[in-house]
Design an enzyme around this catalytic site. Structure first.
Site, PDB file in Angstrom:
ATOM      1  N   GLY A 167       8.807  -4.693  -8.680  1.00 42.77           N
ATOM      2  CA  GLY A 167       9.662  -3.589  -9.125  1.00 42.77           C
ATOM      3  C   GLY A 167      11.142  -3.945  -9.011  1.00 42.77           C
ATOM      4  N   GLY A 187       0.805  -1.210   0.000  1.00 44.81           N
ATOM      5  CA  GLY A 187       0.000   0.000   0.000  1.00 44.81           C
ATOM      6  C   GLY A 187       0.841   1.263   0.000  1.00 44.81           C
ATOM      7  N   ASN A 188       0.185   2.393   0.371  1.00 46.93           N
ATOM      8  CA  ASN A 188       0.796   3.719   0.268  1.00 46.93           C
ATOM      9  C   ASN A 188       1.317   3.893  -1.166  1.00 46.93           C
ATOM     10  OD1 ASN A 188       3.433   5.769   1.283  1.00 46.93           O
ATOM     11  ND2 ASN A 188       1.303   6.246   1.604  1.00 46.93           N
ATOM     12  N   SER A 212       9.570   5.524  -3.575  1.00 49.19           N
ATOM     13  CA  SER A 212       9.433   4.566  -2.476  1.00 49.19           C
ATOM     14  C   SER A 212       8.509   5.169  -1.422  1.00 49.19           C
ATOM     15  CB  SER A 212      10.815   4.328  -1.850  1.00 49.19           C
ATOM     16  OG  SER A 212      10.670   3.714  -0.591  1.00 49.19           O
ATOM     17  N   SER A 213       7.722   4.300  -0.773  1.00 42.89           N
ATOM     18  CA  SER A 213       6.851   4.799   0.296  1.00 42.89           C
ATOM     19  C   SER A 213       7.699   5.400   1.421  1.00 42.89           C
ATOM     20  CB  SER A 213       5.997   3.657   0.849  1.00 42.89           C
ATOM     21  OG  SER A 213       5.258   3.096  -0.204  1.00 42.89           O
ATOM     22  N   ARG A 214       8.908   4.893   1.586  1.00 42.82           N
ATOM     23  CA  ARG A 214       9.760   5.383   2.689  1.00 42.82           C
ATOM     24  C   ARG A 214      10.336   6.768   2.391  1.00 42.82           C
ATOM     25  NH1 ARG A 214      10.831  -0.439   3.660  1.00 42.82           N
ATOM     26  NH2 ARG A 214      10.027  -0.853   5.763  1.00 42.82           N
ATOM     27  N   GLN A 248      15.091  -8.495  -3.687  1.00 43.55           N
ATOM     28  CA  GLN A 248      13.794  -9.159  -3.471  1.00 43.55           C
ATOM     29  C   GLN A 248      13.326  -9.846  -4.759  1.00 43.55           C
ATOM     30  OE1 GLN A 248      10.294  -7.427  -1.233  1.00 43.55           O
ATOM     31  NE2 GLN A 248       9.596  -6.916  -3.291  1.00 43.55           N
ATOM     32  N   HIS A 258       4.173   2.007  -8.091  1.00 45.05           N
ATOM     33  CA  HIS A 258       3.230   0.884  -7.972  1.00 45.05           C
ATOM     34  C   HIS A 258       2.267   0.860  -9.163  1.00 45.05           C
ATOM     35  CE1 HIS A 258       4.050   1.512  -3.520  1.00 45.05           C
ATOM     36  NE2 HIS A 258       4.287   0.231  -3.664  1.00 45.05           N
TER      37      HIS A 258
END
Ligand code: PAF
Length: 291
Positions: free
Chosen positions: A149, A31-32, A187-189, A155, A37
């Protein structure tokens, strides 16, 4: 777009689609959602007749005391963003659905070796959490294709290895990293960065590009030369205000580092330059190919 939190309903819909001859492409997320995404979702749409996306902030991939509690949860905004793209079903399971017995998980999926280096060395157990939840989600959704991604390059390789080793009938597609105009990987971060930090953050990508450029220019580099380049990159990141975790020039398939017996010849071996570095409260990761 159907928004579903129950496994039963998810399977009812996906079974009907399969019976009608439709293929399914799956985009797992936490999410976020940002532009990156949404590119994955669009890529999924090009791969299959139906697109399933999931939003699940997976507790198993967060170390105790890390940002699991504060990880941004923005379900309503995420739903609105997905509605503007072609997504047939959004699966948003609860923790209880994915981990019925809580976090004392008895069955885990582990990809040893690849999961223990680079980000895995700094975040022990992180990739076991990722492979365990992705394996569960693959079994629930049973997609033909799953899209990830390249920003999370390690990952992506780990998931490809898991799929090969466990014979999951899923084709894994990697999508190029989406970047801000500054070059910063989306990135969400990035939400954890202050305005000033956000301005310095592009130095991560610039440094990786510099390393890749040096590798290309030098053609053949010894293990010692690789070390020097990695150390120079670390210094560049420190000068830009980062607290670097690692910068590594790796084989693009195995993520192994070159050693004395296998020096890098940039013209006949595919390489990837990967880095992780803290900037304020954000641990940023990025990577670039050698060309
Ligand atoms: O990349 C992510 O967002 C997560 O690691 C994933 C693949 C959705 C598993 O929780």
């Amino acid at each position: 777009m159907l928004v579903i939190d129950s496994v039963k309903l998810l399977q009812e819909h996906t079974n009907i689609w399969r019976r009608n001859g439709d293929t399914i492409a799956f985009v797992p997320t936490m999410g976020n959602l940002h532009e990156g995404h949404l590119k994955l979702v669009d890529a999924a749409g090009e791969q299959a007749g139906k697109v399933v996306c999931s939003i699940f902030v997976n507790p198993l991939q967060f170390a105790p005391g890390s940002d699991f509690e504060s990880y941004p949860r923005t379900l309503q905004q995420d739903i609105e963003k997905l509605k503007a793209h072609r997504v047939d079903l959004l699966f948003c399971p609860s923790d209880k659905t994915i981990y019925p017995d809580g976090m004392a998980v008895s069955t885990k999926v582990t990809v040893p070796g690849l999961s223990d280096i680079l980000c895995g060395a700094s975040r022990p157990g992180h990739f076991d959490g990722v492979t365990t939840v992705v394996a569960k989600l693959f079994n629930l959704v049973q997609p033909d294709v799953a899209v990830f991604g390249e920003k999370d390059y390690q990952q992506l390789l780990i998931i490809k290895r898991m799929v090969d080793d466990l014979f999951f009938p899923v084709h894994i597609v990697g999508v190029e990293t989406s970047r801000e105009t500054s070059g910063l990987a989306m990135s969400s971060r990035n939400n954890y960065l202050s305005d000033n930090e956000r301005q310095s953050a592009s130095a991560l990508y610039e440094t990786l590009q510099w390393v890749a450029g040096q590798v290309k220019q030098q053609g053949e580099i010894s293990a010692e030369g690789v070390n020097t380049l990695e150390n120079d990159a670390i210094e560049r990141l420190k000068d830009a205000g980062f607290k670097p975790d690692y910068v590594r020039i790796c084989d693009a398939e195995t993520l192994s580092s070159p050693n004395e017996s296998s020096p890098i010849a940039a013209n006949h071996r595919s390489l990837r330059v990967l880095a992780a570095a803290w900037l304020g409260k954000a641990r940023l990761i990025d990577n670039v190919p050698d060309t």
